[in-house]
Scaffold this active site. Structure first.
Site, PDB file in Angstrom:
ATOM      1  N   GLY A 228       0.801  -1.227   0.000  1.00  0.00           N
ATOM      2  CA  GLY A 228       0.000   0.000   0.000  1.00  0.00           C
ATOM      3  C   GLY A 228       0.832   1.275   0.000  1.00  0.00           C
ATOM      4  CB  ILE A 229       0.204   4.504   1.711  1.00  0.00           C
ATOM      5  CG1 ILE A 229      -1.168   4.760   1.057  1.00  0.00           C
ATOM      6  CG2 ILE A 229       0.950   5.808   1.927  1.00  0.00           C
ATOM      7  CD1 ILE A 229      -2.159   5.538   1.918  1.00  0.00           C
ATOM      8  CG  ASP A 248       4.382  -4.409   7.447  1.00  0.00           C
ATOM      9  OD1 ASP A 248       3.564  -5.022   8.166  1.00  0.00           O
ATOM     10  OD2 ASP A 248       4.034  -3.594   6.571  1.00  0.00           O
ATOM     11  CG  ASP A 271       3.170  -5.288  16.669  1.00  0.00           C
ATOM     12  OD1 ASP A 271       2.920  -4.071  16.726  1.00  0.00           O
ATOM     13  OD2 ASP A 271       2.294  -6.172  16.790  1.00  0.00           O
ATOM     14  CB  ALA A 299       2.373   0.827  10.624  1.00  0.00           C
ATOM     15  CB  ALA A 308     -24.527   1.354  18.919  1.00  0.00           C
ATOM     16  CE1 TYR A 366      -7.508   4.599   9.883  1.00  0.00           C
ATOM     17  CE2 TYR A 366      -8.878   6.377   9.035  1.00  0.00           C
ATOM     18  CZ  TYR A 366      -7.768   5.573   8.925  1.00  0.00           C
ATOM     19  OH  TYR A 366      -6.904   5.733   7.856  1.00  0.00           O
TER      20      TYR A 366
HETATM   21  P1  NAI Z   1      -2.547  -1.125   4.276  1.00  0.00           P
HETATM   22  O1  NAI Z   1      -3.434  -1.894   5.184  1.00  0.00           O
HETATM   23  O2  NAI Z   1      -2.559  -1.453   2.832  1.00  0.00           O
HETATM   24  O3  NAI Z   1      -1.038  -1.198   4.812  1.00  0.00           O
HETATM   25  C1  NAI Z   1      -0.720  -0.965   6.165  1.00  0.00           C
HETATM   26  C2  NAI Z   1       0.558  -1.684   6.510  1.00  0.00           C
HETATM   27  O4  NAI Z   1       0.820  -1.457   7.907  1.00  0.00           O
HETATM   28  C3  NAI Z   1       0.453  -3.200   6.317  1.00  0.00           C
HETATM   29  O5  NAI Z   1       1.567  -3.676   5.590  1.00  0.00           O
HETATM   30  C4  NAI Z   1       0.415  -3.738   7.738  1.00  0.00           C
HETATM   31  O6  NAI Z   1       0.977  -5.035   7.862  1.00  0.00           O
HETATM   32  C5  NAI Z   1       1.231  -2.677   8.471  1.00  0.00           C
HETATM   33  N1  NAI Z   1       0.957  -2.720   9.920  1.00  0.00           N
HETATM   34  C6  NAI Z   1      -0.255  -2.768  10.523  1.00  0.00           C
HETATM   35  N2  NAI Z   1      -0.102  -2.856  11.850  1.00  0.00           N
HETATM   36  C7  NAI Z   1       1.238  -2.837  12.101  1.00  0.00           C
HETATM   37  C8  NAI Z   1       2.016  -2.905  13.283  1.00  0.00           C
HETATM   38  N3  NAI Z   1       1.439  -3.030  14.499  1.00  0.00           N
HETATM   39  N4  NAI Z   1       3.356  -2.875  13.159  1.00  0.00           N
HETATM   40  C9  NAI Z   1       3.960  -2.766  11.949  1.00  0.00           C
HETATM   41  N5  NAI Z   1       3.256  -2.707  10.799  1.00  0.00           N
HETATM   42  C10 NAI Z   1       1.916  -2.737  10.868  1.00  0.00           C
HETATM   43  O7  NAI Z   1      -2.898   0.421   4.523  1.00  0.00           O
HETATM   44  P2  NAI Z   1      -2.740   1.699   3.570  1.00  0.00           P
HETATM   45  O8  NAI Z   1      -4.034   1.924   2.905  1.00  0.00           O
HETATM   46  O9  NAI Z   1      -1.505   1.591   2.786  1.00  0.00           O
HETATM   47  O10 NAI Z   1      -2.608   2.848   4.679  1.00  0.00           O
HETATM   48  C11 NAI Z   1      -1.347   3.310   5.169  1.00  0.00           C
HETATM   49  C12 NAI Z   1      -1.598   4.449   6.142  1.00  0.00           C
HETATM   50  O11 NAI Z   1      -2.331   5.487   5.491  1.00  0.00           O
HETATM   51  C13 NAI Z   1      -2.409   4.063   7.378  1.00  0.00           C
HETATM   52  O12 NAI Z   1      -1.937   4.770   8.497  1.00  0.00           O
HETATM   53  C14 NAI Z   1      -3.808   4.531   7.021  1.00  0.00           C
HETATM   54  O13 NAI Z   1      -4.587   4.760   8.148  1.00  0.00           O
HETATM   55  C15 NAI Z   1      -3.500   5.795   6.252  1.00  0.00           C
HETATM   56  N6  NAI Z   1      -4.581   6.210   5.368  1.00  0.00           N
HETATM   57  C16 NAI Z   1      -4.984   5.431   4.302  1.00  0.00           C
HETATM   58  C17 NAI Z   1      -6.015   5.841   3.491  1.00  0.00           C
HETATM   59  C18 NAI Z   1      -6.485   5.056   2.314  1.00  0.00           C
HETATM   60  O14 NAI Z   1      -7.449   5.487   1.656  1.00  0.00           O
HETATM   61  N7  NAI Z   1      -5.877   3.929   1.961  1.00  0.00           N
HETATM   62  C19 NAI Z   1      -6.731   7.099   3.767  1.00  0.00           C
HETATM   63  C20 NAI Z   1      -6.233   7.826   4.889  1.00  0.00           C
HETATM   64  C21 NAI Z   1      -5.199   7.381   5.658  1.00  0.00           C
END
Ligand code: NAI
Length: 460
Positions: A228-229, A248, A271, A299, A308, A366
Site C-alpha cells: 500500500g502507501i 512491518d 510490531d 503503519a 453502538a 479511527y
Molecule cells: P494497508 O493496510 O494497505 O497497509 C498498512 C501496513 O501497515 C500493512 O503492511 C500492515 O501489515 C502494516 N501494519 C499494521 N499494523 C502494524 C504494526 N502493528 N506494526 C507494523 N506494521 C503494521 O494500509 P494503507 O491503505 O496503505 O494505509 C497506510 C496508512 O495510510 C495508514 O496509516 C492509514 O490509516 C492511512 N490512510 C490510508 C487511506 C487510504 O485510503 N488507503 C486514507 C487515509 C489514511
C-alpha cells in the site's frame, strides 16, 4: 487497485455517454512514475499574474521559474492553439478583497486554455488569528484568498488542480520552502493534492544539491512498508536518493522483503506496538547506515464499527497501533540529537486521514486516532524546530489500496467520486507529498497537515 469506471469513461462512446448523462468523468491525472523523475515541470508555459501591489514579488517568482527552464509568461495572451501548463497568482501584498478582482478575472480568462493536468498556484499571506489587532480589510483580503482558491479548485476540469502557499509574514517569495513548495505544486508530484493551502512558516530549509535526488545522503524509516502507501513511500524516498529501512509485522515479512529488495533497503520485522520499537529502529538504522534522519509513521489499521457495536479490542487495538505507537516512538525520535546526520536534518511525517478532520460514520476509533496524530504533530513542532527539523502530517482521502478494497462496493464507489477529481488517489500520490515534506526544500514547513485527497468534498 484499479478503478474500472475511470478506465471505461476515458474515451470513445462511454465518455460521450457519460457527458450526455451528466455522469462523473474523472480524468487521467498527470502523475509521476515512482521509478522516474518528472520532467518537464509543467505541461506548457506558466503564466505569472499578480494584484497591482504584488508586482515586484511576481517578478521575483517569474525569475525563479526561469532558473528551472520553465517557459514563463507575464501576458495572458497565448496563441489560439496554445495551452497553459500552469498559472501562478502572486497575492502577497493584497490589502483589500476588491484588489483580487484584477488577477482573478485575468485568471478566469485563461481557464479554458489550461492543458490537461495544469496547475494553478496562489501565493498569499495568512489572515491574522482571531483576537489579534490589525486592519480588517487586510484580514478580509487574506481570508478571501482561501475561499477563492477552494472554489476555483472545484471548477477546474481535466485533472487540473488549484492549491496555494501561505507565506508567513516575513517569509519572502524566494525563501527555499516557497520555491520548493511552488515546484512541488506545479509538478506531476502533486497530482492528487487539490484545493489545499499549505503554510510556509519560516524561511528555513535549503534547495537540494540535485533536484532529481533531493534526499541523497538521508536515511529514512517507513513503518508499514510491506504494501500500500508504505511500499509506495519506500519506493519514492529511494528514488529521491534516501536509504530506506522498512518496518512491518512478521506476518508481512515476505512482501516486506520483496519491497526492500526492490529499493535496496533494509527490512525490519517489528510490531510497532512493541515498547522498544523506536530503539530497535534506531539501532538497525545506525548499525547499517550510521544515522537516521526521516521517520514516516505510516503503519495503520482499520477496525470500523458503529459506536453502538464497538468492542474494546476494536477501539483499544486500533488506538494502540494508529496513535499510541507513534506517540511512544516520538518520545525517542523527537529528542534533539536523535535524528539527523551529516548535512541532513530531522523529519517526522505521520499519516493522518481526512476521517480525522471531517469524521466518518463507523470510524469513531479511527478518527480519534487520526485526529490525535494531527494534535501530536502540532504539539511536537516547536521541539522539532529546536532540533533543526520539522514534523508534519499528511491526510489522505480515498486512496486505492488493500485497506480501502475492504470497503463494500457501493460506499467505495461513492467515496471515489466524492472529490473534485472524482476518483481515488494512488499510493504514489501520498508518497510524493511525504517525500516533499521530507526534503531539504521543505524545511520552512513545520506542524502542518497536508491533505492528499483530490479535494474530498467532506470537511472542506
Ligand atoms: P494497508 O493496510 O494497505 O497497509 C498498512 C501496513 O501497515 C500493512 O503492511 C500492515 O501489515 C502494516 N501494519 C499494521 N499494523 C502494524 C504494526 N502493528 N506494526 C507494523 N506494521 C503494521 O494500509 P494503507 O491503505 O496503505 O494505509 C497506510 C496508512 O495510510 C495508514 O496509516 C492509514 O490509516 C492511512 N490512510 C490510508 C487511506 C487510504 O485510503 N488507503 C486514507 C487515509 C489514511
Amino acid at each position: 487497485m484499479s478503478d474500472k469506471y475511470l478506465d471505461l469513461v476515458s474515451g470513445g462512446l462511454p465518455a460521450a455517454l457519460a457527458k450526455k448523462l451528466g455522469l462523473p468523468r474523472p480524468a487521467r491525472l498527470r502523475r509521476t512514475d515512482p521509478s522516474s523523475v518528472d520532467v518537464p515541470l509543467a505541461p506548457g508555459p506558466v503564466l505569472v499574474l499578480s494584484d497591482p501591489r504584488s508586482m515586484g514579488d511576481a517578478d521575483a517568482v517569474a525569475e525563479g521559474l526561469l532558473d528551472w527552464d520553465v517557459d514563463v509568461r507575464r501576458d495572458a495572451r497565448l496563441g489560439e492553439h496554445g495551452r497553459w501548463g500552469g498559472v501562478v497568482v502572486v497575492l502577497t501584498r493584497l490589502a483589500h478583497p476588491a484588489e483580487l478582482s484584477e488577477p482573478a478575472l485575468a485568471l478566469g480568462s485563461v481557464l479554458r486554455q489550461l492543458a490537461p493536468g495544469a496547475r494553478v498556484v496562489t501565493l498569499s499571506r495568512p489572515a491574522p488569528p482571531a483576537g489579534q489587532d490589525g486592519d480588517p480589510a487586510v484580514a478580509a483580503a487574506r481570508q478571501g484568498v482561501d475561499g477563492f482558491l477552494r472554489s476555483l479548485a472545484k471548477e477546474l476540469r481535466a485533472g487540473a488542480t488549484a492549491n496555494g502557499l501561505v507565506l508567513g509574514d516575513g517569509v519572502g517569495v524566494a525563501a527555499p520552502s516557497v520555491r520548493g513548495g511552488l515546484r512541488f505544486l506545479l509538478s506531476a508530484r502533486s497530482a492528487f493534492v487539490d484545493g489545499q493551502l499549505l503554510a510556509v512558516g519560516t524561511d528555513g530549509g535549503h534547495p537540494p544539491a540535485d533536484w532529481a535526488r533531493p534526499l541523497a545522503g538521508s536515511v529514512a524509516v517507513v513503518t508499514g512498508a510491506a504494501r500500500g502507501i508504505g511500499a509506495a513511500v519506500a519506493r519514492v524516498l529511494a528514488r529521491d536518493g534516501a536509504q530506506v529501512v522498512g518496518v512491518d509485522v512478521p506476518a508481512a515479512g515476505e512482501s516486506l522483503a520483496a519491497v526492500m529488495n526492490e529499493v535496496h533497503g533494509t527490512a525490519l520485522q517489528l510490531d510497532i506496538t512493541a515498547p522498544d520499537a523506536a530503539e530497535r529502529i534506531l539501532a538497525v538504522a545506525r548499525a547499517r547506515y550510521g544515522h537516521l534522519d526521516i521517520v514516516v509513521h505510516n503503519a495503520g489499521i482499520l477496525r470500523d464499527k458503529l459506536l453502538a457495536n464497538m468492542t474494546p479490542d476494536r477501539f483499544d487495538g486500533l488506538l494502540a497501533v494508529n496513535v499510541t505507537a507513534p506517540l511512544r516512538m516520538n518520545e525517542t525520535f523527537a529528542v534533539p540529537g536523535t535524528l539527523g546526520g551529516p548535512g541532513t536534518s530531522p523529519r517526522i511525517i505521520s499519516l493522518a486521514s481526512t476521517s480525522g478532520i471531517a469524521g466518518n460514520r463507523g470510524q469513531t476509533n479511527y478518527a480519534t486516532a487520526k485526529a490525535g496524530i494531527i494534535g501530536m504533530t502540532r504539539s511536537l513542532a516547536p521541539a522539532l524546530a529546536q532540533a533543526g527539523g520539522t514534523v508534519n502530517a499528511v491526510a489522505p482521502g480515498f486512496i486505492e489500496t488493500d485497506m480501502t478494497a475492504t470497503i463494500p462496493p457501493l460506499p467505495r464507489q461513492i467515496s471515489r467520486r466524492s472529490s473534485s477529481l472524482q476518483q481515488g488517489g494512488q499510493p504514489v500520490d501520498v508518497a510524493e507529498a511525504i517525500a516533499f515534506l521530507a526534503s531539504p526544500q521543505a524545511g520552512g514547513i513545520n506542524g502542518q497537515v497536508l491533505r492528499v485527497c483530490g479535494q474530498l468534498l467532506v470537511g472542506q
